[in-house]
Design a protein around this motif. Structure first.
Motif, PDB file in Angstrom:
ATOM      1  N   ASP A 157     -45.012   7.017 -10.884  1.00 38.03           N
ATOM      2  CA  ASP A 157     -43.647   7.036 -10.323  1.00 38.03           C
ATOM      3  C   ASP A 157     -43.563   8.016  -9.156  1.00 38.03           C
ATOM      4  O   ASP A 157     -42.951   7.714  -8.120  1.00 38.03           O
ATOM      5  N   GLY A 158     -44.183   9.185  -9.308  1.00 40.91           N
ATOM      6  CA  GLY A 158     -44.169  10.184  -8.237  1.00 40.91           C
ATOM      7  C   GLY A 158     -44.884   9.688  -6.986  1.00 40.91           C
ATOM      8  O   GLY A 158     -44.395   9.872  -5.870  1.00 40.91           O
ATOM      9  N   ILE A 159     -46.005   9.038  -7.178  1.00 40.37           N
ATOM     10  CA  ILE A 159     -46.751   8.502  -6.030  1.00 40.37           C
ATOM     11  C   ILE A 159     -45.973   7.365  -5.380  1.00 40.37           C
ATOM     12  O   ILE A 159     -45.896   7.286  -4.148  1.00 40.37           O
ATOM     13  N   SER A 160     -45.360   6.522  -6.189  1.00 39.27           N
ATOM     14  CA  SER A 160     -44.552   5.413  -5.648  1.00 39.27           C
ATOM     15  C   SER A 160     -43.392   5.945  -4.826  1.00 39.27           C
ATOM     16  O   SER A 160     -43.063   5.421  -3.765  1.00 39.27           O
ATOM     17  N   ALA A 161     -42.721   6.991  -5.320  1.00 38.23           N
ATOM     18  CA  ALA A 161     -41.576   7.571  -4.615  1.00 38.23           C
ATOM     19  C   ALA A 161     -42.044   8.191  -3.296  1.00 38.23           C
ATOM     20  O   ALA A 161     -41.384   8.001  -2.256  1.00 38.23           O
ATOM     21  N   ALA A 162     -43.164   8.892  -3.308  1.00 34.99           N
ATOM     22  CA  ALA A 162     -43.697   9.496  -2.083  1.00 34.99           C
ATOM     23  C   ALA A 162     -44.092   8.423  -1.091  1.00 34.99           C
ATOM     24  O   ALA A 162     -43.868   8.536   0.120  1.00 34.99           O
ATOM     25  N   ASP A 163     -44.681   7.337  -1.586  1.00 33.70           N
ATOM     26  CA  ASP A 163     -45.089   6.212  -0.751  1.00 33.70           C
ATOM     27  C   ASP A 163     -43.870   5.582  -0.090  1.00 33.70           C
ATOM     28  O   ASP A 163     -43.876   5.270   1.101  1.00 33.70           O
ATOM     29  N   HIS A 164     -42.817   5.408  -0.875  1.00 31.84           N
ATOM     30  CA  HIS A 164     -41.584   4.801  -0.370  1.00 31.84           C
ATOM     31  C   HIS A 164     -40.951   5.681   0.720  1.00 31.84           C
ATOM     32  O   HIS A 164     -40.478   5.178   1.744  1.00 31.84           O
ATOM     33  N   GLN A 165     -40.971   7.011   0.480  1.00 32.31           N
ATOM     34  CA  GLN A 165     -40.395   7.938   1.476  1.00 32.31           C
ATOM     35  C   GLN A 165     -41.216   7.927   2.761  1.00 32.31           C
ATOM     36  O   GLN A 165     -40.669   8.012   3.847  1.00 32.31           O
ATOM     37  N   ALA A 166     -42.551   7.825   2.636  1.00 33.21           N
ATOM     38  CA  ALA A 166     -43.411   7.818   3.812  1.00 33.21           C
ATOM     39  C   ALA A 166     -43.173   6.561   4.665  1.00 33.21           C
ATOM     40  O   ALA A 166     -43.287   6.609   5.872  1.00 33.21           O
ATOM     41  N   ARG A 167     -42.866   5.445   3.995  1.00 33.35           N
ATOM     42  CA  ARG A 167     -42.623   4.202   4.714  1.00 33.35           C
ATOM     43  C   ARG A 167     -41.204   4.138   5.257  1.00 33.35           C
ATOM     44  O   ARG A 167     -40.953   3.382   6.196  1.00 33.35           O
ATOM     45  N   GLY A 168     -40.297   4.836   4.603  1.00 27.75           N
ATOM     46  CA  GLY A 168     -38.880   4.740   4.902  1.00 27.75           C
ATOM     47  C   GLY A 168     -38.468   5.325   6.167  1.00 27.75           C
ATOM     48  O   GLY A 168     -37.849   4.989   7.051  1.00 27.75           O
TER      49      GLY A 168
END
Length: 168
Positions: A157-168
């Motif tokens: 979940d933490g990696i997914s959230a960081a990934d989403h923020q990096a793309r956002g």
């Protein structure tokens, strides 16, 4: 799979005691675990409600249905077995279709008694025959794994959230 009621005189497999056997068999008399023969010929761990000899017998307090505690003779197998317990979660085999996975529990187990009591523990379509002691080891391992799986989900979940923020 055919489940039938055993109507002939009942002989329990070695290691199992009936309430009547506790009177004549010293090993059974010392046992706290009895198999009770119901009026319709099935074998159950539940003592009749009016049975005084149930003494210190403890029930699995709502975790198992009566069918999951009752041994029924299976003619095709030539042994006694309980109804199977299984997870609501279905199999997650990536090779099988969704329909195939929907028919298969992720985990299942049942007690089978031929010469001795053993548990048939299933994970997906694979089934292993194990002793009650080994089944307890499996349960303990599953509990420990569940905690670690939950922790791994938190990392994902933490990696997914960081990934989403990096793309956002």
């Amino acid at each position: 799979m055919t489940h039938t009621t055993h109507t002939a005189p009942l002989t329990l497999p070695d290691g199992l005691c009936s309430a009547d056997a506790s009177v004549t068999n010293p090993d059974c008399a010392r046992s706290r675990e009895f198999m009770w023969v119901t009026p319709d010929g099935q074998i159950t761990m539940q003592a009749p409600a009016d049975e005084d000899t149930a003494r210190e017998h403890t029930e699995p307090a709502g975790l198992l249905t009566v069918a999951q505690q009752t041994l029924t003779y299976d003619e095709g197998l030539g042994a006694y077995r309980t109804a199977r317990i299984e997870t609501d979660m279905r199999d997650v085999d990536s090779i099988s279709s969704d329909a195939e996975n929907a028919r298969t529990p992720l985990f299942s187990a049942e007690m089978v008694v031929a010469d001795q009591a053993e548990l048939w523990v299933g994970y997906g379509s694979t089934v292993g025959e194990v002793s009650p002691g080994k089944a307890r080891e499996i349960a303990a391992t599953m509990r420990a794994f569940a905690d670690r799986l939950e922790a791994l989900c938190d990392v994902a979940d933490g990696i997914s959230a960081a990934d989403h923020q990096a793309r956002g």
